[in-house]
Design a protein around this motif. Structure first.
Motif, PDB file in Angstrom:
ATOM      1  N   GLN A  36       0.823  -1.205   0.000  1.00  0.00           N
ATOM      2  CA  GLN A  36       0.000   0.000   0.000  1.00  0.00           C
ATOM      3  C   GLN A  36       0.859   1.257   0.000  1.00  0.00           C
ATOM      4  N   ASP A  39       1.791   2.968  -3.453  1.00  0.00           N
ATOM      5  CA  ASP A  39       0.839   3.904  -4.042  1.00  0.00           C
ATOM      6  C   ASP A  39       0.774   5.216  -3.272  1.00  0.00           C
ATOM      7  N   GLU A  40       1.108   5.168  -1.971  1.00  0.00           N
ATOM      8  CA  GLU A  40       1.058   6.369  -1.148  1.00  0.00           C
ATOM      9  C   GLU A  40       2.371   7.140  -1.159  1.00  0.00           C
ATOM     10  N   PRO A  45       3.645   9.002  -9.977  1.00  0.00           N
ATOM     11  CA  PRO A  45       3.727   7.974 -11.034  1.00  0.00           C
ATOM     12  C   PRO A  45       3.814   8.562 -12.434  1.00  0.00           C
ATOM     13  N   ALA A 197       9.499   0.797  -8.938  1.00  0.00           N
ATOM     14  CA  ALA A 197       8.832   2.085  -8.745  1.00  0.00           C
ATOM     15  C   ALA A 197       9.854   3.204  -8.592  1.00  0.00           C
TER      16      ALA A 197
END
Length: 211
Positions: A36, A39-40, A45, A197
């Protein structure tokens, strides 16, 4: 006596199995939370906008704010990338620093599974101990003064009870090893996702000015 022994052997086996499952559950929760966090993350992105050294400095200052203190995996790697970029604005150097830090995290992850792997090894061993003790009891029966049929019946009963401990241990070991490999695979996949990422959202967006 043997049935009492079997009870305690199986109890020890179940205790080891429960301890290993509890540790695996903690690792599984860790993987979910860290997933999680990807994404935080403060990393956008958006892969169209290039980053300048000034942008990295602002991001580093934002991460150093007291309310942004987060020891998540992605923030640890991002902090490494920003620290290296501050020293040298080079995509190659930042990429190498990220990969080195990822290897350290992977080594630390491996150490987290040491106790779990020991318990997975200990469970069938405990069962074998019960079997050996049961065989010893069965062999001791033949030293008693009794008729042949009663001796064979008593020995068979001891062996049947003894082999149950190994059966229980092996079944629990098979179940445990499945979850060990499943959770560790998820954790390895998490590290790859975090590294990707950081590469896509930071390293690949670093704008290198041509001289």
């Amino acid at each position: 006596m043997l049935r009492s022994m079997q009870h305690w052997i199986n109890l020890f086996t179940l205790m080891a199995f429960g301890a290993a499952l509890a540790s695996l559950a903690a690792r599984w929760r860790f993987v979910n939370v860290q997933s999680q966090k990807i994404d935080e993350s403060m990393l956008s992105p958006d892969d169209q906008t290039l980053l300048l050294p000034e942008d990295a400095l602002q991001l580093r200052q934002a991460m150093n704010q007291p309310n942004q203190t987060d020891p998540s995996m992605i923030n640890l790697l991002l902090g490494t990338a920003l620290q290296r970029a501050r020293a040298n604005w080079s995509a190659e150097d930042v990429s190498a620093a990220l990969e080195s830090h990822a290897e350290i995290i992977q080594a630390e992850t491996e150490s987290q599974y040491a106790t779990i792997r020991y318990l997975a090894w200990a469970i069938p061993s405990i069962g074998f101990v019960g079997t050996v003790m049961g065989i010893g009891e069965a062999m001791g029966v033949f030293g008693q003064d009794a008729e042949g049929e009663s001796l064979i019946s008593a020995a068979a009963g001891h062996l049947s009870t003894a082999f149950d401990t190994t059966f229980v241990a092996l079944v629990l070991s098979l179940i445990l090893m499945y979850f060990v490999h499943r959770v560790q695979a998820d954790e390895d996949s998490l590290l790859v996702r975090v590294l990707e990422a950081c590469m896509k959202r930071f390293v690949h967006r670093m704008h290198i000015k041509k001289e």
